[in-house]
Scaffold this motif. Sequence first.
Motif, PDB file in Angstrom:
ATOM      1  N   ILE A   1      27.895 -24.976  -3.198  1.00 39.29           N
ATOM      2  CA  ILE A   1      29.030 -24.240  -3.749  1.00 39.29           C
ATOM      3  C   ILE A   1      28.824 -22.720  -3.711  1.00 39.29           C
ATOM      4  N   PRO A   2      27.665 -22.176  -4.145  1.00 41.35           N
ATOM      5  CA  PRO A   2      27.524 -20.712  -4.115  1.00 41.35           C
ATOM      6  C   PRO A   2      27.683 -20.112  -2.719  1.00 41.35           C
ATOM      7  N   VAL A   3      27.154 -20.781  -1.692  1.00 39.55           N
ATOM      8  CA  VAL A   3      27.283 -20.270  -0.328  1.00 39.55           C
ATOM      9  C   VAL A   3      28.749 -20.227   0.086  1.00 39.55           C
ATOM     10  N   LEU A   4      29.481 -21.301  -0.202  1.00 42.68           N
ATOM     11  CA  LEU A   4      30.889 -21.357   0.198  1.00 42.68           C
ATOM     12  C   LEU A   4      31.707 -20.326  -0.573  1.00 42.68           C
ATOM     13  N   GLU A   5      31.440 -20.190  -1.861  1.00 41.82           N
ATOM     14  CA  GLU A   5      32.174 -19.192  -2.650  1.00 41.82           C
ATOM     15  C   GLU A   5      31.894 -17.782  -2.147  1.00 41.82           C
ATOM     16  N   GLU A   6      30.658 -17.508  -1.778  1.00 45.91           N
ATOM     17  CA  GLU A   6      30.322 -16.187  -1.239  1.00 45.91           C
ATOM     18  C   GLU A   6      31.050 -15.942   0.081  1.00 45.91           C
ATOM     19  N   ASN A   7      31.086 -16.953   0.948  1.00 45.86           N
ATOM     20  CA  ASN A   7      31.795 -16.800   2.220  1.00 45.86           C
ATOM     21  C   ASN A   7      33.280 -16.549   1.998  1.00 45.86           C
ATOM     22  N   ILE A   8      33.896 -17.328   1.115  1.00 44.56           N
ATOM     23  CA  ILE A   8      35.328 -17.186   0.853  1.00 44.56           C
ATOM     24  C   ILE A   8      35.638 -15.771   0.367  1.00 44.56           C
ATOM     25  N   ALA A   9      34.801 -15.248  -0.519  1.00 46.15           N
ATOM     26  CA  ALA A   9      34.993 -13.877  -1.000  1.00 46.15           C
ATOM     27  C   ALA A   9      34.800 -12.872   0.126  1.00 46.15           C
ATOM     28  N   ARG A  10      33.806 -13.081   0.961  1.00 45.96           N
ATOM     29  CA  ARG A  10      33.528 -12.148   2.060  1.00 45.96           C
ATOM     30  C   ARG A  10      34.672 -12.115   3.064  1.00 45.96           C
ATOM     31  N   TYR A  11      35.306 -13.268   3.296  1.00 47.76           N
ATOM     32  CA  TYR A  11      36.444 -13.322   4.205  1.00 47.76           C
ATOM     33  C   TYR A  11      37.710 -12.723   3.596  1.00 47.76           C
ATOM     34  N   GLY A  12      37.701 -12.483   2.286  1.00 47.26           N
ATOM     35  CA  GLY A  12      38.892 -11.975   1.621  1.00 47.26           C
ATOM     36  C   GLY A  12      39.874 -13.052   1.206  1.00 47.26           C
ATOM     37  N   PHE A  13      39.394 -14.292   1.089  1.00 46.86           N
ATOM     38  CA  PHE A  13      40.265 -15.427   0.812  1.00 46.86           C
ATOM     39  C   PHE A  13      40.219 -15.892  -0.646  1.00 46.86           C
TER      40      PHE A  13
ATOM     41  N   CYS B   1      41.988 -19.366  -2.864  1.00 48.36           N
ATOM     42  CA  CYS B   1      41.180 -20.560  -3.113  1.00 48.36           C
ATOM     43  C   CYS B   1      41.121 -20.840  -4.614  1.00 48.36           C
ATOM     44  N   ALA B   2      41.603 -22.005  -5.011  1.00 51.70           N
ATOM     45  CA  ALA B   2      41.597 -22.358  -6.428  1.00 51.70           C
ATOM     46  C   ALA B   2      40.202 -22.718  -6.913  1.00 51.70           C
ATOM     47  N   ARG B   3      39.477 -23.513  -6.112  1.00 50.82           N
ATOM     48  CA  ARG B   3      38.179 -23.992  -6.571  1.00 50.82           C
ATOM     49  C   ARG B   3      37.400 -24.608  -5.422  1.00 50.82           C
ATOM     50  N   VAL B   4      36.080 -24.478  -5.465  1.00 50.53           N
ATOM     51  CA  VAL B   4      35.185 -25.208  -4.562  1.00 50.53           C
ATOM     52  C   VAL B   4      34.542 -26.324  -5.366  1.00 50.53           C
ATOM     53  N   ARG B   5      34.751 -27.562  -4.940  1.00 50.82           N
ATOM     54  CA  ARG B   5      34.299 -28.733  -5.679  1.00 50.82           C
ATOM     55  C   ARG B   5      33.239 -29.503  -4.892  1.00 50.82           C
ATOM     56  N   ALA B   6      32.285 -30.096  -5.600  1.00 47.25           N
ATOM     57  CA  ALA B   6      31.267 -30.939  -4.984  1.00 47.25           C
ATOM     58  C   ALA B   6      31.613 -32.410  -5.215  1.00 47.25           C
ATOM     59  N   SER B   7      31.560 -33.193  -4.147  1.00 45.42           N
ATOM     60  CA  SER B   7      31.805 -34.636  -4.257  1.00 45.42           C
ATOM     61  C   SER B   7      30.560 -35.398  -4.698  1.00 45.42           C
ATOM     62  N   GLY B   8      29.385 -34.747  -4.601  1.00 43.88           N
ATOM     63  CA  GLY B   8      28.129 -35.413  -4.920  1.00 43.88           C
ATOM     64  C   GLY B   8      27.602 -36.287  -3.799  1.00 43.88           C
TER      65      GLY B   8
END
Length: 226
Positions: free
Chosen positions: A121-133, A137-144
Amino acid sequence: MRLSVINPNSTEAMTRAIGEAASAASGPGTRVRAVNPWESPPAIQGAEDGEAALPGLFRVFDEEVAAGAEAAVIACFDDTGLWELRAKARIPVIGIGEAAYTAAMLAGTRFSVVTTLAVSIPVLEENIARYGFAGRCARVRASGVPVLELEADPEGSAERVAAEIGRAAAEDGIDAVVLGCAGMADLATRMAARFGLPVIEGVSAAVRLAETLHDLPGMRLGARAG
């Protein structure tokens, strides 16, 4: 167009599945070659695995370009090594994460991501912020579901992913879902039908974007400025 689809991890079975998804999404003029390094982790789950995958990824990318690749897709949802490769490349380089987010924003106003483990999740959230998105994006969720379990237990994994998609649809105020792993590529169609909303997987989105960029006037540069 000669399209190189590079899986940064070393699991050949996953590379074959990614290659099949990429070929199915490609146009008649595209020749897909799916490859992976041998020296990388078997799965990329979090920043540490991504860092360990970089040397093999960079080596394979250079080999593919030397062999005549006209565009490349980095088939890890973390977009491992994307910025470094795009900075030096003279061909289009597309990450499946960035491609999936872009498609989701064209399909709807807000999206959520359903990925594998919480460590991603932290990697994806960082990428989304870096792309300006981030605002879309409402949320990044883990399915486990661990990456390799998607192949080892496909039906059980699919149901766990579906359960998280259901929670996202009910709780997040979204109109699209992004599947946050290349190993989920075969789930998009059935999940879209099940939940009645766009479900985007990044392999197909990246292939289509790579084809579009390759064909755009002005993209075939002899050298990259700067």
